[in-house]
Motif scaffolding. Structure first.
Motif, PDB file in Angstrom:
ATOM      1  N   GLU A 133      51.635  33.304  31.988  1.00  0.00           N
ATOM      2  CA  GLU A 133      50.443  33.429  31.336  1.00  0.00           C
ATOM      3  C   GLU A 133      49.531  34.363  31.166  1.00  0.00           C
ATOM      4  OE1 GLU A 133      49.379  30.695  29.965  1.00  0.00           O
ATOM      5  OE2 GLU A 133      51.219  29.478  29.674  1.00  0.00           O
ATOM      6  N   ALA A 134      49.318  35.180  32.235  1.00  0.00           N
ATOM      7  CA  ALA A 134      48.335  36.544  32.358  1.00  0.00           C
ATOM      8  C   ALA A 134      49.134  36.949  31.011  1.00  0.00           C
ATOM      9  CB  ALA A 134      48.637  36.407  33.527  1.00  0.00           C
ATOM     10  N   ALA A 135      50.186  37.696  30.735  1.00  0.00           N
ATOM     11  CA  ALA A 135      50.741  38.979  30.326  1.00  0.00           C
ATOM     12  C   ALA A 135      50.884  38.623  28.912  1.00  0.00           C
ATOM     13  CB  ALA A 135      51.889  39.057  30.144  1.00  0.00           C
ATOM     14  N   SER A 136      50.588  37.126  28.829  1.00  0.00           N
ATOM     15  CA  SER A 136      50.547  37.120  27.382  1.00  0.00           C
ATOM     16  C   SER A 136      48.823  37.125  26.560  1.00  0.00           C
ATOM     17  CB  SER A 136      50.806  35.168  26.509  1.00  0.00           C
ATOM     18  OG  SER A 136      50.017  34.203  27.892  1.00  0.00           O
ATOM     19  N   GLN A 150      47.250  37.006  42.013  1.00  0.00           N
ATOM     20  CA  GLN A 150      46.192  38.368  41.862  1.00  0.00           C
ATOM     21  C   GLN A 150      46.265  39.347  42.229  1.00  0.00           C
ATOM     22  OE1 GLN A 150      42.790  37.406  39.972  1.00  0.00           O
ATOM     23  NE2 GLN A 150      43.644  37.012  37.546  1.00  0.00           N
ATOM     24  N   GLN A 151      45.826  38.869  43.760  1.00  0.00           N
ATOM     25  CA  GLN A 151      45.901  39.598  44.715  1.00  0.00           C
ATOM     26  C   GLN A 151      46.748  40.269  45.547  1.00  0.00           C
ATOM     27  OE1 GLN A 151      43.152  40.808  46.320  1.00  0.00           O
ATOM     28  NE2 GLN A 151      44.139  42.063  47.425  1.00  0.00           N
ATOM     29  N   TRP A 152      48.155  38.745  46.071  1.00  0.00           N
ATOM     30  CA  TRP A 152      49.257  39.393  45.868  1.00  0.00           C
ATOM     31  C   TRP A 152      49.784  40.203  45.141  1.00  0.00           C
ATOM     32  CZ3 TRP A 152      54.058  39.252  43.799  1.00  0.00           C
ATOM     33  CH2 TRP A 152      55.450  39.126  45.051  1.00  0.00           C
ATOM     34  N   LEU A 153      49.882  40.319  43.926  1.00  0.00           N
ATOM     35  CA  LEU A 153      50.343  40.954  42.830  1.00  0.00           C
ATOM     36  C   LEU A 153      49.835  42.785  43.013  1.00  0.00           C
ATOM     37  CD1 LEU A 153      50.458  39.557  39.362  1.00  0.00           C
ATOM     38  CD2 LEU A 153      52.017  40.345  40.765  1.00  0.00           C
ATOM     39  N   GLU A 210      50.983  44.033  46.720  1.00  0.00           N
ATOM     40  CA  GLU A 210      52.163  44.378  45.958  1.00  0.00           C
ATOM     41  C   GLU A 210      52.706  46.234  45.091  1.00  0.00           C
ATOM     42  OE1 GLU A 210      55.478  43.161  47.074  1.00  0.00           O
ATOM     43  OE2 GLU A 210      54.046  42.381  48.919  1.00  0.00           O
ATOM     44  N   GLU A 211      51.433  46.467  44.475  1.00  0.00           N
ATOM     45  CA  GLU A 211      51.350  47.253  43.636  1.00  0.00           C
ATOM     46  C   GLU A 211      52.032  46.624  42.388  1.00  0.00           C
ATOM     47  OE1 GLU A 211      52.873  50.651  45.739  1.00  0.00           O
ATOM     48  OE2 GLU A 211      50.700  51.087  47.188  1.00  0.00           O
ATOM     49  N   LEU A 212      52.071  45.990  41.775  1.00  0.00           N
ATOM     50  CA  LEU A 212      52.617  45.236  40.898  1.00  0.00           C
ATOM     51  C   LEU A 212      51.358  45.489  39.281  1.00  0.00           C
ATOM     52  CD1 LEU A 212      55.197  42.575  41.759  1.00  0.00           C
ATOM     53  CD2 LEU A 212      55.672  45.609  40.837  1.00  0.00           C
ATOM     54  N   ALA A 213      50.192  45.136  40.015  1.00  0.00           N
ATOM     55  CA  ALA A 213      48.968  45.195  39.185  1.00  0.00           C
ATOM     56  C   ALA A 213      47.928  46.193  38.990  1.00  0.00           C
ATOM     57  CB  ALA A 213      48.999  43.574  39.057  1.00  0.00           C
ATOM     58  N   ASP A 214      46.616  45.734  38.739  1.00  0.00           N
ATOM     59  CA  ASP A 214      45.522  46.345  38.704  1.00  0.00           C
ATOM     60  C   ASP A 214      44.211  45.797  38.720  1.00  0.00           C
ATOM     61  OD1 ASP A 214      47.244  49.540  40.192  1.00  0.00           O
ATOM     62  OD2 ASP A 214      47.280  49.628  37.774  1.00  0.00           O
ATOM     63  N   ALA A 215      43.342  45.520  39.488  1.00  0.00           N
ATOM     64  CA  ALA A 215      42.237  44.951  39.420  1.00  0.00           C
ATOM     65  C   ALA A 215      41.622  45.371  38.091  1.00  0.00           C
ATOM     66  CB  ALA A 215      41.294  45.098  40.318  1.00  0.00           C
ATOM     67  N   ALA A 216      41.445  44.989  37.047  1.00  0.00           N
ATOM     68  CA  ALA A 216      41.086  44.886  35.699  1.00  0.00           C
ATOM     69  C   ALA A 216      39.869  43.688  35.614  1.00  0.00           C
ATOM     70  CB  ALA A 216      41.578  44.786  34.893  1.00  0.00           C
ATOM     71  N   SER A 248      45.649  44.191  35.746  1.00  0.00           N
ATOM     72  CA  SER A 248      46.323  44.744  34.813  1.00  0.00           C
ATOM     73  C   SER A 248      47.550  45.244  35.234  1.00  0.00           C
ATOM     74  CB  SER A 248      45.731  45.574  33.835  1.00  0.00           C
ATOM     75  OG  SER A 248      46.659  46.677  33.639  1.00  0.00           O
ATOM     76  N   TYR A 249      48.930  44.451  34.455  1.00  0.00           N
ATOM     77  CA  TYR A 249      50.300  44.360  35.086  1.00  0.00           C
ATOM     78  C   TYR A 249      50.124  45.868  35.025  1.00  0.00           C
ATOM     79  CZ  TYR A 249      50.207  39.673  35.832  1.00  0.00           C
ATOM     80  OH  TYR A 249      50.526  37.913  36.192  1.00  0.00           O
ATOM     81  N   ARG A 250      51.211  46.601  35.513  1.00  0.00           N
ATOM     82  CA  ARG A 250      52.019  47.870  35.387  1.00  0.00           C
ATOM     83  C   ARG A 250      53.182  47.793  35.118  1.00  0.00           C
ATOM     84  NH1 ARG A 250      51.453  50.814  41.347  1.00  0.00           N
ATOM     85  NH2 ARG A 250      48.499  50.940  41.772  1.00  0.00           N
ATOM     86  N   ARG A 251      53.433  48.991  34.202  1.00  0.00           N
ATOM     87  CA  ARG A 251      54.535  48.745  33.517  1.00  0.00           C
ATOM     88  C   ARG A 251      55.564  48.256  34.072  1.00  0.00           C
ATOM     89  NH1 ARG A 251      55.624  51.596  28.428  1.00  0.00           N
ATOM     90  NH2 ARG A 251      53.211  52.496  28.963  1.00  0.00           N
TER      91      ARG A 251
END
Length: 658
Positions: A513-516, A539-542, A545-551, A556-559
């Motif tokens: 849902e977030a990525a869409s 969001q905090q877990w991601l 885990e360095e899979l996303a950055d705060a935006a 914002s999901y990393r590539r």
């Protein structure tokens, strides 16, 4: 004079023409009078209604015409009836219904239901259905006495009722029954063959179905339990004065309104007069009756339908409350929403699956209770039982209302046929659109096959389809009928509860849902509040885990983050299953062929997987609901970006599903 002249007999008087205007008017009046006389002779005759060839018509009319002086003292029995056609897949449906009414947990001690008959306390359902092969139809009844809980055993009651029915219909009946005690109202399911004792179709008069059987059941219950005392009758009627449902008082008023335009509260009995007056006043405040003159009321034309609907809605609300209370959940009256035939779902609904049950046992119509992300609890009618796959409690679902209109597939079929002399087949579709994939074409063929089963299109011997000029209208009619049978589509978003998604090493529903880029209409209330909490934790877990950055307020999901999450879950499941099965895991990629035995479904945080086994290895691929019926079978298919088109069976000639 000649002989002819001698036969001439003159008539005195003025000559008259037989061709003049007056003569024609007189002849017309004469013919009209004859027609009117013939019409008057026929006026007393009824049109054909089947009453002369149906059984129980005399008994039905007699029982329906009985006076109501002792009706309030009689024990009330509810009888629901359904006539089921056994042609086509009707016998399979009857087999499923028989299995359902014998399911676990319906007896007083929670055991499976036991099928019984006129003589034996235990009968074989297979034998009963075996004797019904070739029958045109079958009757199904649900019989529920209002004080059914006073019966230690319902079998004698049902047997006496069916014996009385045999006497009324003038034929022996072949039937089986099961008693249920798993609801607040003990009741019996009766299945009756549609054959009489001469082997002919059993046709039961409408009057008997509508009135006779219920009256007979009431008579037996009244004999067994005794008539209601005057105090019981008065107590119930006083309780019914303010009821938001159709009551016996209303039925009396409606019968009176059929004889005269206005009804009155007048009654020789002072208690009855007071009750009638109170009920009319209540109906007036509900907008269902108007006081035309002091003590004289005109009932609304839709009184019966409105009160019936209010009663059904009240039953639904009480049932919802029971289900929610059993799960230690609450919902304010304003947060309970009903989506049924009277007020269907109009917008997509996302929420947590709470419960599923039958709304109408005879018609096999089910409902779901869903805690929506809008903070409300929803009752959603879903139609036939096979319309929705099995859902684990706590699963996240999206429910979308069905649309009774033609779709892109129907328009494509019409276009292909127009370019191919009115016929459609796979080759013609490929010529029409060279980019169409086999799975895409197969979807169009499935659509035509569904319409063929409804008699809306024809398939020729060579496998092509004859497309009528009005195919679009037929497709629209098919879509409308399908929407009635399956008013909604239920999509499983997550088979695991939302609280397990916050820290799941998987590509979860929250991630999709977030990525869409879409925004869910989540209220800070009820289940919506739980989803908001899960989103914040996710969001905090991601980020950790360095899979996303705060935006801003989100992330914002990393590539490649979603692919990493999906692969983590897949490998974790593979390790667990490899240890369990003692087999090696083989990962599949696009373009590769998958073959083996469809072992089972695996529910995980990222979705559902199909476990396909071979002798020494296994693989996991995305699950599809249509695979449910093929578990344990050999399957094969090629992995594509859009999914897998499965072939069932060892040979390549088996059915294909997409």
């Amino acid at each position: 004079m000649s002989g002819d002249e001698e036969d001439f007999e003159p008539r005195l008087g003025k000559m008259r023409s037989t061709r003049g205007k007056k003569a024609r008017k007189y002849l017309g009046r004469l013919l009209a009078a004859g027609v009117a006389a013939a019409g008057a002779a026929r006026a007393g005759r009824k049109g054909f209604d089947g009453s002369r060839i149906s059984r129980g018509s005399a008994a039905g009319r007699l029982l329906a015409s009985r006076g109501s002086s002792d009706r309030f003292a009689a024990r009330r029995v509810v009888v629901k009836t359904r006539l089921v056609r056994l042609g086509g897949k009707g016998l399979d449906a009857a087999r499923a219904h028989l299995k359902y009414i014998q399911r676990d947990g319906v007896t007083r001690d929670g055991a499976p239901g036991q099928l019984y008959g006129p003589q034996n306390d235990a009968v074989d359902g297979k034998d009963f259905l075996g004797s019904a092969v070739g029958d045109r139809h079958q009757f199904r009844f649900i019989v529920s006495a209002e004080e059914g809980d006073l019966y230690a055993d319902l079998k004698p009651f049902v047997r006496r009722l069916m014996a009385q029915m045999e006497e009324d219909l003038g034929t022996r009946l072949d039937w089986v029954a099961v008693d249920h005690f798993n609801t607040g109202h003990p009741h019996s399911h009766i299945m009756l063959r549609g054959r009489d004792d001469r082997g002919k179709d059993l046709i039961i008069a409408r009057d008997y179905i509508a009135h006779g059987l219920r009256t007979r059941a009431s008579e037996i219950a009244t004999l067994d339990l005794g008539p209601k005392t005057r105090l019981e009758v008065e107590t119930r009627m006083r309780r019914d004065v303010d009821a938001a449902r159709l009551t016996d008082i209303d039925r009396d008023l409606l019968r009176e309104a059929e004889r005269q335009p206005l009804v009155m509260a007048i009654d020789r009995d002072p208690v009855s007069q007071s009750i009638r007056a109170g009920r009319l006043q209540k109906l007036g405040t509900m907008g269902l009756a108007d006081e035309i003159a002091p003590g004289q009321w005109r009932l609304a034309k839709d009184l019966r339908e409105t009160l019936t609907g209010l009663g059904e809605r009240g039953d639904i609300i009480r049932m919802m409350q029971r289900e929610l209370t059993a799960r230690s959940r609450t919902a304010a009256p304003g947060d309970r929403v009903v989506h049924d035939g009277r007020s269907p779902l109009t917008e997509p609904l996302v929420g947590r699956f709470v419960a599923r049950a039958l709304d109408d046992e005879l018609a096999d119509r089910h409902y779901l209770i869903v805690d929506g992300i809008d903070g409300a609890s929803h009752y959603v009618a879903i139609g036939k039982g096979d319309a929705v796959e099995t859902l684990p409690e706590g699963a996240i679902v999206r429910i979308v209302p069905a649309v009774g209109a033609t779709g892109e597939a129907d328009r494509t079929i019409v276009a292909v046929a127009a370019a191919n002399d009115g016929r459609y087949d796979a080759a013609a579709h490929r010529r029409f659109d060279s980019r169409a994939s086999p799975a895409f074409i197969e979807a169009h063929i499935r659509r035509l096959e569904a319409m063929r089963r409804q008699g809306l299109t024809d398939r020729t011997a060579d496998g092509s389809w004859t497309i009528a000029a009005d195919h679009a209208e037929r497709a629209r009619a098919h879509a409308t009928a399908s929407a009635r049978e399956r008013p909604v589509t239920v999509e499983l978003l997550s088979p695991v509860p939302v609280e397990r998604l916050a820290r799941a090493e998987a590509r979860t529903w929250l991630d999709r849902e977030a990525a869409s880029g879409g925004t869910l209409p989540v209220r800070d209330k009820g289940f919506g509040r739980e989803v908001r909490t899960a989103i914040a934790l996710r969001q905090q877990w991601l980020i950790d885990e360095e899979l996303a950055d705060a935006a801003g307020e989100g992330i914002s999901y990393r590539r490649g983050a979603l692919a990493v999450l999906q692969r983590r879950e897949l490998l974790r499941l593979a390790r667990s299953l490899s240890a369990e099965l003692g087999k090696a895991f083989v990962e599949t990629s696009e373009g590769e062929r998958v073959e083996g035995r469809l072992a089972r479904r695996i529910d995980a945080a990222g979705g559902r997987y199909a476990l396909v086994e071979k002798a020494k290895q296994f693989t996991l691929v995305p699950w599809k609901p249509v695979l449910d019926r093929h578990v344990g079978k050999d399957v094969g298919g090629v992995v594509r970006e859009s999914g897998i088109s499965w072939t069932i069976g060892r040979g390549r000639g088996g059915p294909t599903i997409s």
